[in-house]
Design a protein around this motif. Structure first.
Motif: not given
Lengths: 230, 111
Positions: B25-26, B22, B33, B82, B18-19, B86, B29-30
């Protein structure tokens, strides 16, 4: 849906601030029942995941985008009280560190994105899981539907707040229609992301998903020699 | 919970995954966006009350608008912001949850 400073007048912002303080206070008490040595670190991870995913605006057409709010997701994964705390922490960090969401609007944003989406997402998915057969496989779809509904619900709450304390003189019908329309589309994204995230954790460790606990326990108690626990 | 399941993925692994997701993503991948205004901002613009938004109190902060001040590379600037966000959220929310939780063993009491 981060409301900036200035959209709502001071009395309304103070009122939402007061409601948010009370809600977080109540959530702090309630979360104690949901959190133990294992779920506490999970709550931190879920909040971090919600923060990260909120950065990912997805297009919803016509020059508009939306992002996850995460209230329903957090509620289903770690419980509704803890869910309120998780999203509130995200919103506070976003406002203070990233200038996302006004500081005077923090109460409004907590009310919209931490309280409304958690309550609606949790209640809807909970009711669905009560009505539907007790199957672990139905937890993610129920969470997704709760998540989907929670976004237009938050849009309606914003419209109601604007009706009370909006600073500009605009047509409330136009506002309600536009908010509801766009946020129903954004809600679809919310539902998909929630489905994937809840489904992923369910597939490896269903016992970690708060909303699945009742389902798993009840299945464990059923005496059916031939059928092992899924 | 029943321990009859064959192999349970250890909690530690779930936490690490999960970490990492996250952070990716932050942090990465951000960048991809959508830059379009979000639902509320768009509606505010169309309905005619976007102007009523006032300047944010921390608009000059080092991480304002998900960019890191002093980092020129856009990808790096946003990614760093990001990742910092996080980690900050993880520590704050996780720490809060640790303080609020009921303790199974007699560990140190802070609250």
């Amino acid at each position: 849906m981060h409301v900036p400073d200035g959209f709502l007048d001071a009395p309304t912002s103070i009122a939402t601030g007061a409601v948010a303080v009370v809600a977080v206070g109540v959530a702090l008490r309630g979360a104690r029942r949901e959190l133990d040595d294992k779920t506490a670190p999970l709550a931190g991870l879920v909040a971090a995941f919600v923060f990260a995913t909120q950065m990912l605006n997805f297009p919803v057409g016509a020059g508009t985008s939306g992002h996850l709010m995460g209230g329903a997701l957090a509620a289903v994964l770690v419980g509704p009280w803890t869910g309120v705390l998780c999203v509130s922490v995200v919103l506070i960090v976003q406002s203070l560190l990233f200038a996302d969401g006004g500081i005077t609007a923090l109460g409004t944003n907590i009310l919209l994105m931490a309280v409304t989406t958690v309550v609606v997402g949790w209640v809807v998915s909970r009711v669905l899981l009560k009505v539907l057969p007790k199957r672990v496989g139905l937890v993610a779809p129920a969470a997704a539907i709760g998540a989907f509904v929670s976004v237009p619900a938050a849009a309606l709450v914003f419209t109601a707040l604007y009706a009370v304390g909006g600073t500009a003189d605009i047509s409330l019908t136009t506002l309600a229609t536009a908010m509801l329309g766009w946020h129903t589309l954004i809600g679809l994204g919310e539902g998909v992301i929630t489905f994937l995230a809840v489904g992923a954790i369910l597939s490896v460790r269903p016992d970690l998903v708060y909303a699945a606990r009742g389902v798993i326990t009840e299945r464990d108690l059923v005496i059916k020699p031939k059928e092992s626990v899924a | 919970m029943s321990e009859t399941e064959k192999k349970r993925v250890p909690f530690k692994w779930v936490a690490v995954v999960i970490a990492v997701v996250a952070l990716l993503l932050a942090g990465v991948v951000s960048y991809y966006a959508s830059a379009h205004p979000d639902g509320l901002e768009y509606v505010a613009g169309r309905t005619g009350f976007l102007d009523s938004a006032s300047e944010h109190g921390t608009a000059d902060g080092p991480l304002a608008d998900y960019g890191t001040k002093g980092v020129d590379n856009e990808r790096l600037s946003g990614g760093l912001a990001g990742v910092i966000g996080t980690v900050v959220v993880l520590l704050l929310a996780g720490g809060l949850a640790m303080v609020v939780r009921r303790r199974s063993s007699s560990s140190t009491d802070e609250a």
